[in-house]
Design a protein around this motif. Structure first.
Motif, PDB file in Angstrom:
ATOM      1  N   MET A  25      -3.865   0.677  -2.564  1.00 41.28           N
ATOM      2  CA  MET A  25      -3.040  -0.395  -3.100  1.00 41.28           C
ATOM      3  C   MET A  25      -2.154   0.166  -4.204  1.00 41.28           C
ATOM      4  SD  MET A  25      -5.287  -3.913  -3.194  1.00 41.28           S
ATOM      5  CE  MET A  25      -6.561  -3.227  -4.264  1.00 41.28           C
ATOM      6  N   TRP A  64      -4.732   5.151   2.528  1.00 41.13           N
ATOM      7  CA  TRP A  64      -3.862   4.120   1.979  1.00 41.13           C
ATOM      8  C   TRP A  64      -4.506   3.574   0.707  1.00 41.13           C
ATOM      9  CZ3 TRP A  64       0.928   3.548   3.501  1.00 41.13           C
ATOM     10  CH2 TRP A  64       1.287   3.856   4.820  1.00 41.13           C
ATOM     11  N   LEU A  80       0.842  -1.193   0.000  1.00 46.16           N
ATOM     12  CA  LEU A  80       0.000   0.000   0.000  1.00 46.16           C
ATOM     13  C   LEU A  80       0.880   1.247   0.000  1.00 46.16           C
ATOM     14  CD1 LEU A  80      -2.573  -1.002   2.794  1.00 46.16           C
ATOM     15  CD2 LEU A  80      -2.658  -1.547   0.356  1.00 46.16           C
TER      16      LEU A  80
END
Length: 240
Positions: A131, A129, A37
């Motif tokens: 990916m 956050w 992340l």
């Protein structure tokens, strides 16, 4: 009589000369749920208002005695924690990357455990956050896509010859968790036996006790990093 340096500096006015905008930016990574992340912030002002970007900002001459202080200050503002691992990555400067004018940014890459800052991030609407693979598809502000890619490549290289990626894990972790983190970073599987032999011989971790049973009904040993991990490098790159 020639002018002394003290006399020169007394009357010197740097505002008479044009100077580039000076910022610091950071690609902050963590590892959670088997995924890498990256931390993003939403810009609330022009230019690039409304776009997501890597966290950073202007160097503050009154608050920051160094670039390292500047980036740690910005990271703490965005995550609520001091990054346990941070490294200067690259410097980028030109007259095109920022609509406000000639701009130079000193870029850092950092690793934090998600658990250490998740409650802070969850309570801030303009920080999240994402990916890494999804962030690559986004229209990030400025040149932050390229900066993020460069930081990701640095982490990949670090994973091959150091234990630095462990800073993206919780303070206490298992060997399978560490192995999976490294596998994600280098984009390929690692032989379990050679991996365990490698980390055990390096003596960079200490046992903290057994963790409760996993899905297979077996408890696993938890570890934490010892001092000096940041500066340690393996003689050979990781064999996959």
């Amino acid at each position: 009589m020639q002018e002394t340096e003290a006399e020169f500096l007394k009357k010197y006015d740097r505002r008479e000369y044009l100077a580039p905008l000076m910022t610091v930016d950071a690609a902050i990574f963590t590892f959670h749920g088997g995924k890498l992340l990256v931390l993003l912030t939403e810009r609330c002002e022009h230019p690039e208002k409304g776009k997501w970007a890597l966290p950073g900002g202007f160097v503050d001459e009154e608050k920051d005695a160094s670039l390292e202080e500047a980036i740690q200050r910005k990271l703490q503002e965005k995550t609520g924690v001091k990054a346990p691992y941070i490294e200067q990555l690259i410097s980028v400067g030109n007259n095109q990357r920022d609509a406000r004018g000639w701009s130079v940014t000193v870029v850092y890459t950092a690793l934090v455990a998600l658990q250490s800052c998740q409650s802070f991030v969850d309570n801030v609407s303009d920080v999240r956050w994402e990916m890494y693979e999804e962030a690559l598809k986004m229209d990030l502000a400025f040149d932050h896509i390229e900066i993020m890619k460069a930081a990701r490549e640095r982490l990949k290289q670090k994973a091959l010859y150091s234990m630095v990626p462990a800073y993206a894990l919780p303070e206490e972790f298992t060997l399978p968790e560490l192995q999976h983190c490294l596998e994600v970073l280098i984009d390929k599987p690692i032989q379990k036996k050679s991996f365990r032999r490698r980390v055990e011989q390096a003596d960079l971790m200490e046992e903290v006790g057994l963790r409760s049973a996993d899905k297979k009904g077996r408890p696993s040993m938890a570890y934490r990093l010892k001092e000096g991990v940041k500066d340690f490098t393996f003689i050979r790159n990781l064999d996959a």
